[in-house]
Scaffold this active site. Structure first.
Site, mmCIF file in Angstrom:
data_model
loop_
_atom_site.group_PDB
_atom_site.id
_atom_site.type_symbol
_atom_site.label_atom_id
_atom_site.label_comp_id
_atom_site.label_asym_id
_atom_site.label_seq_id
_atom_site.Cartn_x
_atom_site.Cartn_y
_atom_site.Cartn_z
ATOM 1 N N ASP A 235 -19.934 -31.238 -22.936
ATOM 2 C CA ASP A 235 -19.539 -32.317 -22.029
ATOM 3 C C ASP A 235 -20.635 -33.370 -21.858
ATOM 4 O OD1 ASP A 235 -17.830 -33.614 -20.327
ATOM 5 O OD2 ASP A 235 -18.340 -32.420 -18.563
ATOM 6 N N ASN B 74 -7.195 -33.575 -22.157
ATOM 7 C CA ASN B 74 -7.840 -34.751 -22.750
ATOM 8 C C ASN B 74 -6.828 -35.741 -23.344
ATOM 9 O OD1 ASN B 74 -10.775 -32.881 -23.875
ATOM 10 N ND2 ASN B 74 -10.505 -34.104 -22.015
HETATM 11 C C1 IPE Z 1 -13.892 -30.333 -20.877
HETATM 12 O O1 IPE Z 1 -14.524 -31.535 -20.580
HETATM 13 C C2 IPE Z 1 -13.214 -30.411 -22.196
HETATM 14 C C3 IPE Z 1 -14.084 -30.490 -23.374
HETATM 15 C C4 IPE Z 1 -15.383 -30.437 -23.371
HETATM 16 C C5 IPE Z 1 -13.418 -30.609 -24.643
HETATM 17 P P1 IPE Z 1 -13.814 -32.660 -19.683
HETATM 18 O O2 IPE Z 1 -14.778 -33.753 -19.523
HETATM 19 O O3 IPE Z 1 -12.495 -32.971 -20.245
HETATM 20 O O4 IPE Z 1 -13.583 -31.867 -18.302
HETATM 21 P P2 IPE Z 1 -13.528 -32.406 -16.824
HETATM 22 O O5 IPE Z 1 -12.495 -33.479 -16.793
HETATM 23 O O6 IPE Z 1 -14.877 -32.900 -16.474
HETATM 24 O O7 IPE Z 1 -13.153 -31.207 -16.016
HETATM 25 C C1 IPE Z 2 -16.942 -34.427 -23.794
HETATM 26 O O1 IPE Z 2 -17.504 -35.582 -23.263
HETATM 27 C C2 IPE Z 2 -16.021 -34.716 -24.953
HETATM 28 C C3 IPE Z 2 -14.603 -34.468 -24.680
HETATM 29 C C4 IPE Z 2 -14.123 -33.991 -23.579
HETATM 30 C C5 IPE Z 2 -13.655 -34.773 -25.745
HETATM 31 P P1 IPE Z 2 -16.716 -36.522 -22.270
HETATM 32 O O2 IPE Z 2 -15.913 -37.478 -23.052
HETATM 33 O O3 IPE Z 2 -15.959 -35.705 -21.291
HETATM 34 O O4 IPE Z 2 -17.890 -37.289 -21.537
HETATM 35 P P2 IPE Z 2 -18.086 -37.513 -19.992
HETATM 36 O O5 IPE Z 2 -17.948 -36.175 -19.326
HETATM 37 O O6 IPE Z 2 -17.003 -38.452 -19.544
HETATM 38 O O7 IPE Z 2 -19.443 -38.073 -19.847
HETATM 39 MG MG MG Z 3 -16.402 -34.845 -19.528
#
Ligand code: IPE
Ligand code: IPE
Ligand code: MG
Length: 243
Positions: free
Chosen positions: A22, A70
């Site tokens: 993340d 997502n």
């Molecule tokens: C969790 O991260 C999913 C992945 C790393 C693929 P998200 O960024 O989607 O989760 P939330 O929204 O912070 O819970």
């Molecule tokens: C994780 O990084 C990747 C996916 C969930 C696909 P994020 O895209 O959630 O990045 P942040 O959490 O918004 O910084």
């Molecule tokens: Mg995230």
């Protein structure tokens, strides 16, 4: 790096590590760039983490690549993410195969395009006899959806008489999950400072140790993976029992 490696107890390695990768978006925004730039950079972190995993000879690693939720992100971001994923899929999985690592995919892969699905299936088949650990990719994955799907399949078997109610137990239930034949998770690593599970491996991580780091995923490297393992090794796992 050498001094870090010295701290690792090779007799107390986790059998299965799962990573919630993340912080890509925030990493890019901090640099005044589009979120996609963070996703692009994240590939280096994935490869370096896989190298660390292989170096320690840990048997299983699951990476949370894309959650079911997502898909609800802005259309442009989803489009870019899938495009990037598609563009890098072949070369990345080829590299994993060259490391003699077996690839398994969990999640609703039918949500991806035919080409992506075919590529994933191709690499699962190609790597099925590899012996240097197993890499599990969670794609379009939701733990709740996985549990519901298992429940439905079990119910069908009960209805058609091929499974009796008495034979529904932890072992038979587990066999209906995407992760059938895979061991429980010992350690969950989440980057970016968020401290939540986000619908990841809820059944499999019932007794997992949780490790949170503020490092944003594009900055995460092998040494950070080793740090997480060292921290894990300090934990006393009791499984509800007494020491
Ligand atoms: C969790 O991260 C999913 C992945 C790393 C693929 P998200 O960024 O989607 O989760 P939330 O929204 O912070 O819970
Ligand atoms: C994780 O990084 C990747 C996916 C969930 C696909 P994020 O895209 O959630 O990045 P942040 O959490 O918004 O910084
Ligand atoms: Mg995230």
């Amino acid at each position: 790096m050498k001094s870090l490696l010295k701290k690792i107890d090779y007799n107390n390695l986790p059998n299965h590590v799962a990573v919630i990768m993340d912080g890509n978006g925030r990493w890019a925004e901090k640099r005044g760039k589009l979120r996609t730039f963070g996703h692009k950079e994240s590939i280096k972190s994935v490869m370096d983490t896989i190298n660390g995993f292989k170096e320690l000879e840990i048997p299983y690693i699951t990476l949370y690549v894309f959650s079911s939720e997502n898909w609800n992100r802005p259309k442009e971001e989803v489009k870019e993410l899938i495009l990037l994923f598609h563009k890098n899929l072949k070369s990345s999985l080829k590299e994993v195969h060259e490391k003699n690592i077996k690839i398994i995919v969990i999640g609703k892969i039918e949500n991806f395009s035919q080409v992506i699905q075919e590529e994933l299936i191709f690499f699962m088949k190609k790597t099925k006899n590899n012996t240097s650990g197993t890499l599990i990719l969670a794609l379009s994955y939701s733990a709740r959806e996985e549990i519901l799907r298992a429940t439905k399949n079990i119910s069908k078997k009960v209805l058609d008489g091929s499974l009796s109610l008495n034979n529904i137990n932890y072992t038979s239930f587990q066999k209906h999950l995407y992760t059938k034949n895979l061991p429980d998770v010992d350690l969950i690593i989440r980057t970016s400072g968020e401290q939540r599970i986000s619908n990841f491996l809820l059944w499999q991580s019932a007794y997992a140790e949780l490790y949170f780091t503020k490092i944003l995923w594009p900055d995460f490297r092998k040494k950070d993976f080793f740090e997480a393992i060292i921290d894990y090794q300090k934990r006393k796992r009791r499984f509800g029992n007494v020491e």
